[in-house]
Design an enzyme around this catalytic site. Structure first.
Site, PDB file in Angstrom:
ATOM      1  N   HIS A  34       0.908  -1.078   0.005  1.00  0.00           N
ATOM      2  CA  HIS A  34       0.083   0.012   0.047  1.00  0.00           C
ATOM      3  C   HIS A  34       0.735   1.338  -0.087  1.00  0.00           C
ATOM      4  O   HIS A  34       0.517   2.373  -0.722  1.00  0.00           O
ATOM      5  CB  HIS A  34      -1.038   0.065   1.263  1.00  0.00           C
ATOM      6  N   ARG A  83     -11.642  -8.401 -13.248  1.00  0.00           N
ATOM      7  CA  ARG A  83     -11.209  -9.747 -13.106  1.00  0.00           C
ATOM      8  C   ARG A  83     -11.816 -10.413 -11.953  1.00  0.00           C
ATOM      9  O   ARG A  83     -11.755  -9.816 -10.696  1.00  0.00           O
ATOM     10  CB  ARG A  83      -9.478  -9.455 -12.957  1.00  0.00           C
ATOM     11  N   ASN A 109       3.619 -10.333 -15.469  1.00  0.00           N
ATOM     12  CA  ASN A 109       4.148 -10.669 -13.996  1.00  0.00           C
ATOM     13  C   ASN A 109       4.266 -12.322 -13.591  1.00  0.00           C
ATOM     14  O   ASN A 109       5.228 -12.812 -13.390  1.00  0.00           O
ATOM     15  CB  ASN A 109       3.381 -10.108 -12.851  1.00  0.00           C
ATOM     16  N   ASP A 110       3.133 -13.043 -13.737  1.00  0.00           N
ATOM     17  CA  ASP A 110       2.923 -14.430 -13.512  1.00  0.00           C
ATOM     18  C   ASP A 110       3.785 -15.104 -14.809  1.00  0.00           C
ATOM     19  O   ASP A 110       4.201 -16.213 -14.602  1.00  0.00           O
ATOM     20  CB  ASP A 110       1.274 -14.910 -13.277  1.00  0.00           C
ATOM     21  N   ARG A 117      10.079 -13.725  -7.958  1.00  0.00           N
ATOM     22  CA  ARG A 117      10.844 -12.557  -8.009  1.00  0.00           C
ATOM     23  C   ARG A 117      10.941 -11.879  -6.527  1.00  0.00           C
ATOM     24  O   ARG A 117      11.679 -10.835  -6.235  1.00  0.00           O
ATOM     25  CB  ARG A 117      10.465 -11.630  -9.078  1.00  0.00           C
ATOM     26  N   CYS A 125      -1.443  -6.563 -19.123  1.00  0.00           N
ATOM     27  CA  CYS A 125      -1.657  -5.692 -17.968  1.00  0.00           C
ATOM     28  C   CYS A 125      -0.821  -5.744 -16.898  1.00  0.00           C
ATOM     29  O   CYS A 125      -0.979  -5.464 -15.770  1.00  0.00           O
ATOM     30  CB  CYS A 125      -3.108  -5.931 -17.596  1.00  0.00           C
TER      31      CYS A 125
END
Length: 597
Positions: free
Chosen positions: A198, A345, A466-467, A477, A514
């Site tokens: 955050h 999503r 990312n994934d 990572r 994305c």
């Protein structure tokens, strides 16, 4: 004073120069002692009063937010207030005092440590970093219990190095950052944190240079040390030489001038110099994030994470957010985007993110019952979310995005449940978009390699880089021991990315990216040269990417990107990438493009 450099995780770009102000976490010096039986209720009352005081502090901070404050700030204060009200924090420590006779500080730290350990088992980086919110709320209560306060010294004049304060802490909460806004708060450095914490999100929204994940910065940096934060590189220079200080001041001034120029691009269409129009979308996590997305000039929302509605819920169906609760949040987002499309999503949690403390944790959570696998195993919960999203689609354009699919039967089962949710709404006579678009996240190598399965059944695709990179290279990572192996330029990653984009375009299926690659200007030209026409990113990154698009010519990029894709040796790939980054359109091409516009 000796100069040295610390390396961490870059989370918010820019350069900050100032004096170090160290914040010590209250939990470091917490006292541990047992309470006599006749003093237990008095100790319970002391903790209750501290919690009430923090509640009041958060309400005050929330009410004093300026009207032009980024939407994330108020939302995160609300999250901390909810955490503070949760029985796991508001009641369990009281029971520890009553049954174990711990003093209030000890009882609170004991419970926070237990909750933190549960979050450490979560695989998803975004949700795992929510542990920091619990620790930050607990630290705030501890500061009340111990009588310590958070104050920044006033800004000083002089040589410029003391013109702002660099906060150095083990961790820092969004609420604390807000308290600093009236001082000379120029940036922050933390031992903990990651890209999705955050505090990182708030830093980006406030445009505050920051570097996190420094491990031991708070132990190495001394009070009043002169610091330089290079937010682009995630580097902190402690007590720099006069020459280095002068160089960074010059860079800082250049960056400030460049950012002012970027602001002029908000209403400029994202069109390459050869006339290709590019769609720029925003990734958001809360309904209130739509305001900064619109402010940045986003064409819509390319990724709206719905997990925030489910966080902190026990793993029982009756305790999940209701259909109406979800509908209100989705509807609020759609209406606030004023006719621009919103891609929602569906829930991306699972056995690796135990919603119930009694759930068993998977041995390998990254490969376990998560995302669509979890949703298909909880069809009633999934149907509730689908109905809420469908109902919101009556109020504006919505796209349904399904995460983590790899098999044809998963797609077919999902489509069947969506049709079932539609039929349930028809029976209720509730309106929804009958032609709502349905897409898949391409984030598993198997999905990228078997793309025709998805192209045949779905309306659009969105690549979660990312994934996809982590699964392709089999690395986490966030794990510091293997993070250096996370490489977007690995030949296997480049092959999968280019294949998905190319096959999607040939089939007439829209493809977006994305993941973080979409918002990093290092990769903008690479993705453009692969044929990508839709980028979705954090709103703060949008104008920088737009500028790169405006300076790009696909007729020049595409041949160079082919050279990148043909290469296999890292040195050859990097050399080709360097040529790509420095590629400029010929003056006559620029002039022709300008005439066309």
């Amino acid at each position: 004073m000796a100069s040295f450099t610390l390396h961490g995780i870059p989370v918010s770009k820019g350069i900050a120069i100032g004096r170090a102000h160290l914040l010590a976490p209250a939990a470091l010096d917490v006292k541990h002692y047992l309470i006599p039986d006749d003093q237990v209720e008095a100790e319970v009352l002391r903790l209750k009063n501290a919690i009430a005081t923090v509640h009041q502090e958060l309400q005050t901070i929330r009410s004093e937010l300026p009207k032009d404050a980024p939407a994330e700030l108020g939302a995160f204060i609300d999250v901390h207030a909810l955490i503070l009200s949760d029985p796991m924090l508001a009641e369990v420590p009281l029971n520890i005092i009553r049954h174990r006779y711990y003093n209030a500080e000890w009882a609170l730290v004991t419970q926070i440590d237990g909750l933190s350990a549960q979050f450490d088992e979560i695989e998803d980086t975004y949700l795992r970093e929510r542990k920091a919110d619990i620790q930050q709320v607990g630290d705030r209560v501890l500061k009340v219990l111990t009588g310590s306060a958070i104050n920044l010294p006033p800004a000083e004049g002089g040589d410029g190095a003391t013109a702002s304060i660099i906060v150095v802490a083990h961790d820092i909460s969004p609420a604390d950052m807000l308290q600093f806004r009236d001082g000379a708060f120029g940036g922050f450095v933390t031992d903990l944190g990651g890209q999705n914490s955050h505090t990182a999100i708030v830093a980006r929204s406030l445009d505050i240079p920051a570097a996190v994940g420094m491990n031991n910065a708070s132990a190495l940096v001394k009070q009043e040390d002169v610091l330089i934060i290079d937010g682009d590189a995630g580097v902190v220079i402690v007590n720099p030489s006069p020459l280095v200080l002068a160089q960074y001041r010059a860079r800082q001034e250049r960056m400030l001038r460049d950012r002012k120029k970027l602001g002029r691009l908000k209403k400029t269409p994202a069109i390459t110099q050869d006339g290709t129009e590019i769609t720029l979308l925003a990734n958001i996590e809360l309904p209130t994030d739509s305001a900064p997305a619109l402010e940045a000039g986003a064409n819509g929302v390319g990724l709206f994470r719905s997990e925030f509605l489910f966080m902190g819920r026990a793993g029982h169906l009756e305790k999940f957010p209701s259909e109406d609760e979800q509908f209100e949040s989705y509807c609020q987002t759609v209406l606030s985007m004023k006719g621009r499309p919103v891609t929602i999503r569906t829930l991306d949690v699972g056995a690796d993110k135990p919603l119930d403390e009694d759930e068993q944790t998977a041995l390998n959570p990254a490969l376990g019952l998560r995302a669509i696998r979890y949703c298909l195993s909880e069809p009633q919960m999934f149907l509730t979310q689908l109905r809420a999203i469908l109902r919101a689609s009556a109020f504006g354009p919505i796209k349904l995005l399904i995460p983590m699919m790899a098999h044809a039967f998963e797609v077919d089962q999902t489509l069947a449940l969506i049709e079932q949710a539609k039929e349930q709404l028809r029976q209720r006579k509730q309106k929804f978009d009958e032609d709502i678009e349905i897409g898949a996240m391409i984030e598993i190598p198997a999905a990228a390699l078997a793309l025709p399965i998805f192209i045949k059944r779905l309306d659009f695709l969105s690549i979660g880089t990312n994934d996809l990179i982590q699964y392709t290279l089999a690395i986490d990572r966030v794990d510091h021991e293997v993070a250096h192996l996370y490489d977007p330029l690995h030949p296997a990653v480049l092959f999968l990315l280019s294949s998905v984009i190319s096959m999607g375009r040939k089939a007439g299926i829209p493809v977006a990216v994305c993941g973080e690659m979409a918002g990093d200007v290092k990769w903008t030209r690479l993705l453009l040269g692969m044929g990508l026409l839709e980028f979705s990113m954090h709103p703060s990154q949008l104008l920088s990417v737009k500028q790169e698009i405006l300076n790009s010519d696909l007729t020049l990029l595409e041949p160079q990107v082919k050279k990148v894709l043909k290469a296999t040796e890292p040195s050859v790939i990097e050399a080709a990438m360097e040529q790509l980054r420095t590629l400029n359109a010929e003056p006559e091409i620029k002039a022709a493009a300008a005439r066309r516009r």
